[in-house]
Design a protein around this motif. Structure first.
Motif, PDB file in Angstrom:
ATOM      1  N   GLY B 117       0.840  -1.199   0.000  1.00 19.96           N
ATOM      2  CA  GLY B 117       0.000   0.000   0.000  1.00 19.96           C
ATOM      3  C   GLY B 117       0.868   1.239   0.000  1.00 19.96           C
ATOM      4  N   PRO B 118       0.251   2.430  -0.006  1.00 17.78           N
ATOM      5  CA  PRO B 118       1.010   3.689  -0.029  1.00 17.78           C
ATOM      6  C   PRO B 118       2.024   3.797   1.109  1.00 17.78           C
ATOM      7  CG  PRO B 118      -1.320   4.096  -0.407  1.00 17.78           C
ATOM      8  CD  PRO B 118      -1.201   2.651  -0.074  1.00 17.78           C
ATOM      9  N   ASP B 119       1.701   3.190   2.272  1.00 19.19           N
ATOM     10  CA  ASP B 119       2.605   3.309   3.415  1.00 19.19           C
ATOM     11  C   ASP B 119       3.898   2.525   3.244  1.00 19.19           C
ATOM     12  OD1 ASP B 119       0.775   4.917   4.557  1.00 19.19           O
ATOM     13  OD2 ASP B 119      -0.052   3.399   5.928  1.00 19.19           O
ATOM     14  N   ASN B 120       3.896   1.557   2.309  1.00 18.05           N
ATOM     15  CA  ASN B 120       5.101   0.772   2.081  1.00 18.05           C
ATOM     16  C   ASN B 120       6.039   1.440   1.081  1.00 18.05           C
ATOM     17  OD1 ASN B 120       2.609  -1.523   2.174  1.00 18.05           O
ATOM     18  ND2 ASN B 120       4.283  -1.712   3.649  1.00 18.05           N
ATOM     19  N   LEU B 121       5.579   2.525   0.486  1.00 22.72           N
ATOM     20  CA  LEU B 121       6.407   3.230  -0.500  1.00 22.72           C
ATOM     21  C   LEU B 121       6.906   4.531   0.112  1.00 22.72           C
ATOM     22  CD1 LEU B 121       3.994   2.668  -3.528  1.00 22.72           C
ATOM     23  CD2 LEU B 121       5.997   1.306  -2.902  1.00 22.72           C
ATOM     24  N   ARG B 122       7.863   5.171  -0.567  1.00 21.17           N
ATOM     25  CA  ARG B 122       8.457   6.407  -0.020  1.00 21.17           C
ATOM     26  C   ARG B 122       7.609   7.622  -0.391  1.00 21.17           C
ATOM     27  NH1 ARG B 122      12.235   4.584   3.599  1.00 21.17           N
ATOM     28  NH2 ARG B 122      13.682   3.127   2.624  1.00 21.17           N
ATOM     29  N   ILE B 123       6.304   7.548  -0.098  1.00 19.58           N
ATOM     30  CA  ILE B 123       5.396   8.624  -0.486  1.00 19.58           C
ATOM     31  C   ILE B 123       5.428   9.769   0.540  1.00 19.58           C
ATOM     32  CG2 ILE B 123       2.945   9.224  -0.825  1.00 19.58           C
ATOM     33  CD1 ILE B 123       2.620   6.532  -2.231  1.00 19.58           C
ATOM     34  N   ARG B 124       5.494   9.417   1.824  1.00 18.14           N
ATOM     35  CA  ARG B 124       5.553  10.449   2.854  1.00 18.14           C
ATOM     36  C   ARG B 124       6.797  11.331   2.636  1.00 18.14           C
ATOM     37  NH1 ARG B 124       6.111   7.703   7.505  1.00 18.14           N
ATOM     38  NH2 ARG B 124       4.425   6.393   6.734  1.00 18.14           N
ATOM     39  N   GLU B 125       7.918  10.675   2.313  1.00 13.52           N
ATOM     40  CA  GLU B 125       9.174  11.397   2.083  1.00 13.52           C
ATOM     41  C   GLU B 125       9.052  12.324   0.868  1.00 13.52           C
ATOM     42  OE1 GLU B 125       8.813   8.196   2.687  1.00 13.52           O
ATOM     43  OE2 GLU B 125      10.228   7.568   4.238  1.00 13.52           O
ATOM     44  N   LEU B 126       8.279  11.868  -0.149  1.00 15.37           N
ATOM     45  CA  LEU B 126       8.067  12.711  -1.337  1.00 15.37           C
ATOM     46  C   LEU B 126       7.281  13.960  -0.959  1.00 15.37           C
ATOM     47  CD1 LEU B 126       8.136  13.170  -4.446  1.00 15.37           C
ATOM     48  CD2 LEU B 126       6.032  11.803  -4.577  1.00 15.37           C
ATOM     49  N   MET B 127       6.250  13.786  -0.126  1.00 17.90           N
ATOM     50  CA  MET B 127       5.425  14.918   0.292  1.00 17.90           C
ATOM     51  C   MET B 127       6.273  15.961   1.031  1.00 17.90           C
ATOM     52  SD  MET B 127       2.560  14.419  -0.964  1.00 17.90           S
ATOM     53  CE  MET B 127       2.409  13.053  -2.092  1.00 17.90           C
ATOM     54  N   THR B 128       7.152  15.484   1.900  1.00 14.81           N
ATOM     55  CA  THR B 128       8.046  16.388   2.627  1.00 14.81           C
ATOM     56  C   THR B 128       8.916  17.190   1.653  1.00 14.81           C
ATOM     57  OG1 THR B 128       8.116  14.668   4.309  1.00 14.81           O
ATOM     58  CG2 THR B 128       9.689  16.477   4.558  1.00 14.81           C
ATOM     59  N   ARG B 129       9.428  16.513   0.610  1.00 17.37           N
ATOM     60  CA  ARG B 129      10.273  17.214  -0.362  1.00 17.37           C
ATOM     61  C   ARG B 129       9.475  18.288  -1.108  1.00 17.37           C
ATOM     62  NH1 ARG B 129      13.510  13.221  -4.243  1.00 17.37           N
ATOM     63  NH2 ARG B 129      14.569  15.155  -4.806  1.00 17.37           N
ATOM     64  N   LEU B 130       8.200  17.972  -1.407  1.00 11.99           N
ATOM     65  CA  LEU B 130       7.382  18.903  -2.192  1.00 11.99           C
ATOM     66  C   LEU B 130       7.085  20.178  -1.404  1.00 11.99           C
ATOM     67  CD1 LEU B 130       4.852  16.511  -3.956  1.00 11.99           C
ATOM     68  CD2 LEU B 130       6.935  17.519  -4.888  1.00 11.99           C
ATOM     69  N   GLN B 131       7.116  20.066  -0.063  1.00  6.38           N
ATOM     70  CA  GLN B 131       6.807  21.236   0.758  1.00  6.38           C
ATOM     71  C   GLN B 131       7.898  22.304   0.733  1.00  6.38           C
ATOM     72  OE1 GLN B 131       5.656  19.097   4.203  1.00  6.38           O
ATOM     73  NE2 GLN B 131       3.649  18.730   3.270  1.00  6.38           N
ATOM     74  N   SER B 132       9.055  21.981   0.166  1.00  8.81           N
ATOM     75  CA  SER B 132      10.152  22.962   0.130  1.00  8.81           C
ATOM     76  C   SER B 132       9.776  24.194  -0.702  1.00  8.81           C
ATOM     77  CB  SER B 132      11.407  22.327  -0.462  1.00  8.81           C
ATOM     78  OG  SER B 132      11.314  22.305  -1.878  1.00  8.81           O
ATOM     79  N   GLY B 133       8.805  24.030  -1.644  1.00  9.18           N
ATOM     80  CA  GLY B 133       8.334  25.189  -2.397  1.00  9.18           C
ATOM     81  C   GLY B 133       9.101  25.453  -3.676  1.00  9.18           C
ATOM     82  N   GLU B 134      10.335  24.925  -3.793  1.00 10.45           N
ATOM     83  CA  GLU B 134      11.120  25.160  -5.005  1.00 10.45           C
ATOM     84  C   GLU B 134      10.584  24.401  -6.210  1.00 10.45           C
ATOM     85  OE1 GLU B 134      15.631  25.648  -5.241  1.00 10.45           O
ATOM     86  OE2 GLU B 134      15.332  24.516  -3.378  1.00 10.45           O
TER      87      GLU B 134
END
Lengths: 197, 197
Positions: B117-134
């Motif tokens: 499921g989504p929790d087994n993939l590096r999706i949370r880490e992707l969301m954190t990266r997207l928050q940088s705004g760049e």
């Protein structure tokens, strides 16, 4: 191209027989995520084969001491030698449980196209063994293909003057197979070698 | 069964993905007669992958230091992240030379049948990266199969509220292929995505 170590492993794996670039990559990524203990075991097993395995000085089968398990076994008789091409053929014949004599591994078959002549095989060593006088039968169990047949014919001619019984494994239909799927040469041999029941 | 070390190696090789008992035996005998230096190199390469290779703490690509080569490269821009399933997909895209941004390796795709499921993939880490705004564009380059499409759809829905440009790689006819051999879904996609010339 990957970074350093993983690309090195892909390159090394790609050199193994039957391992293409795609499988090499697949195995490398498997190794990357595998248990370190399993990887250690594989890498030790590779090293140990090089350090410990050698060829039996009598029959040239694989061995871990000077003689292989079969040559060392006092319960086997010395009246028959079964001549095969490779160590894996010894394993195949041992599985049948039909043979209790000794083996001789030639290390291949005569193949002029690849430059393999009688001198490249362990034929001289076989002749020396036959001179012991104890041996009564030589079973030629080289592969049933052109090279194997040529090697068997060559050996039969060489051994004839020694007055030994020389035999060749039977050719015929594989058990469990379908007659209609047998190739014509195999079917022809099966007819030739038919037995009264 | 062979003696000790060679059977151990056959067993260990047989555990690798895509290596059956016959190939394991073939590789083991190749190792037996190979140059000891080559075998040493292979066994060292196996160990080094375990000792040196880890996953980039930013994008989860394979790396030999804390960050992978691509994340460390100052000549690449931070405006686009290309999301892929596996490190080998990064290699495939890098070969095209079309993309100069950064990557994010999910470590697989959503697959309920295999319990991923989504929790087994590096999706949370992707969301954190997207928050940088760049980051201005998220390119979804998961595989064009059911699992890859499901993952892309899931990510697109999650990211939408952030106001980013979200794109998916084009589906269509493979270059150099034959139109008549294309499957109907691919051909349908190629029609859908047709462009004026």
């Amino acid at each position: 191209m990957y970074e350093g170590a993983i690309q090195d492993l892909i390159d090394e794996l790609g050199r193994l027989p039957g391992v293409g670039p795609k499988s090499a990559q697949r195995i490398a990524f498997y190794v990357l995520s595998a248990d370190p203990v399993d990887v250690k075991r594989l890498s030790m097993a590779l090293q140990r084969v090089k350090d410990q395995v050698r060829f039996c000085t009598t029959c040239f089968n694989v061995a871990e001491s000077e003689q292989c398990r079969i040559c060392r076994d006092p319960r086997r008789h010395d009246e028959a030698i079964c001549v095969v091409e490779e160590p894996k053929d010894v394993v195949a014949i041992e599985k049948t449980g039909e043979f209790r004599g000794r083996y001789h591994v030639l290390g291949g078959a005569i193949n002029p196209l690849e430059g393999i002549g009688p001198d490249n095989l362990r034929i001289r060593e076989l002749m020396t063994r036959l001179q012991s006088g104890e041996i009564k039968e030589l079973i030629l169990a080289t592969d049933p293909n052109t090279e194997g047949e040529a090697t068997a014919t060559y050996l039969a001619l060489m051994v004839k003057p020694m007055g030994l019984r020389v035999t060749r494994l039977a050719s015929g239909l594989p058990v469990g197979g379908d007659l209609e799927y047998a190739d014509e040469i195999t079917l022809g041999r099966a007819f030739e070698g038919r037995r009264q029941i």
